[in-house]
Design an enzyme around this catalytic site. Structure first.
Site, PDB file in Angstrom:
ATOM      1  CB  VAL A 153      -0.976   0.027   1.192  1.00 36.33           C
ATOM      2  CG1 VAL A 153      -1.951  -1.146   1.122  1.00 36.33           C
ATOM      3  CG2 VAL A 153      -0.231   0.052   2.531  1.00 36.33           C
ATOM      4  CE1 TYR A 158      -0.663   1.312  14.445  1.00 31.83           C
ATOM      5  CE2 TYR A 158      -1.478   2.205  16.521  1.00 31.83           C
ATOM      6  CZ  TYR A 158      -1.643   1.374  15.423  1.00 31.83           C
ATOM      7  OH  TYR A 158      -2.785   0.628  15.306  1.00 31.83           O
ATOM      8  CE  LYS A 160      -3.552   2.647  12.427  1.00 31.98           C
ATOM      9  NZ  LYS A 160      -4.208   2.118  11.207  1.00 31.98           N
TER      10      LYS A 160
END
Length: 244
Positions: A60, A152, A156
């Site tokens: 991705v 992270y 997010k």
């Protein structure tokens, strides 16, 4: 059969939450493209799900790989109605020990990956009648942060802002874009947690237990289906009340 005859692309779907979403979608009548970095994993998951699923390798974070995956989906099924951006990785570490490479890698997969797949999906969805639905997997970490997850949590949190922006862009074409923020979910990652750490985490969950992957999948099903036909730009927390 909430997704009867719909075509869904689910990234990171060879295992865990992604596989649970793919399974739930097939159970509700969708034809699912199981996209995963591991070609073998994608093929194995598709075999497990049956004739309504097809596996394809997809990185991705790579523009050409994403474009090829969507072209393959359209060649095989004729269209894409639903995208679930689930693919993700972790490279945890306290900031003073984290390398730039580990920061960039996590951001590239979660944030750039969501952007690349959403862009490709929107191009397909806007070109035909009927619109579509994009569901982005964020994390409760993007709301409150976690020790050792500056990469992270940043990625997010960025997914939430992106969700709202793409929801505005897609609305005129009938494309809805929403996000899910899972909390403590029973996966291989939580199974590997030390028992004392898991117990301490559970103390902050009002429902008193970890969530199951299928519970995240059910929320994705709702957002992908016509049950959510007037829902766009929202973030749904699936966290048992943690950090509410």
């Amino acid at each position: 059969m909430l997704l009867k005859e719909k075509v869904a692309v689910v990234t990171g779907a060879a295992q865990g939450i992604g596989l649970a979403i793919a399974r739930t979608f097939t159970e509700h009548g969708a034809r699912v493209v199981v996209a995963d970095l591991s070609e073998e994993g994608a093929a194995g998951a598709a075999r497990e799900l049956g004739d309504s699923a097809w596996g394809i390798a997809c990185d991705v974070s790579d523009e050409d790989s994403v474009r090829a995956a969507f072209s393959g989906a359209v060649d095989r099924y004729g269209r894409v109605d639903v995208l679930v951006n689930n693919a993700g990785i972790t490279r945890d570490g306290m900031m003073h020990r984290m390398s730039v490479e580990d920061f960039r890698f996590v951001v590239d997969v979660h944030l750039q990956g969501t952007w690349l797949c959403s862009r490709e999906a929107l191009l397909h969805m806007r070109s035909r009648e009927g619109g579509g639905s994009i569901v982005n997997l964020s994390s409760i970490s993007g709301k409150v942060g976690n020790l050792g997850q500056s990469n992270y949590a940043a990625a997010k949190a960025g997914v939430i802002g992106m969700t709202k922006s793409v929801a505005r862009e897609g609305a005129r074409f009938g494309v809805r874009v929403n996000a899910i923020q899972p909390g403590l979910i029973r996966t291989a990652m939580t199974a590997a947690m030390p028992k004392d750490v898991l117990a301490a985490s559970l103390e902050s969950v009002p429902l008193g237990r970890p969530g199951e992957p299928v519970e995240v999948a059910s929320s994705a099903l709702f957002l992908a289906s016509d049950l959510a036909s007037y829902v766009t730009g929202v973030t749904l927390e699936v966290a048992g009340g943690r950090h509410m």
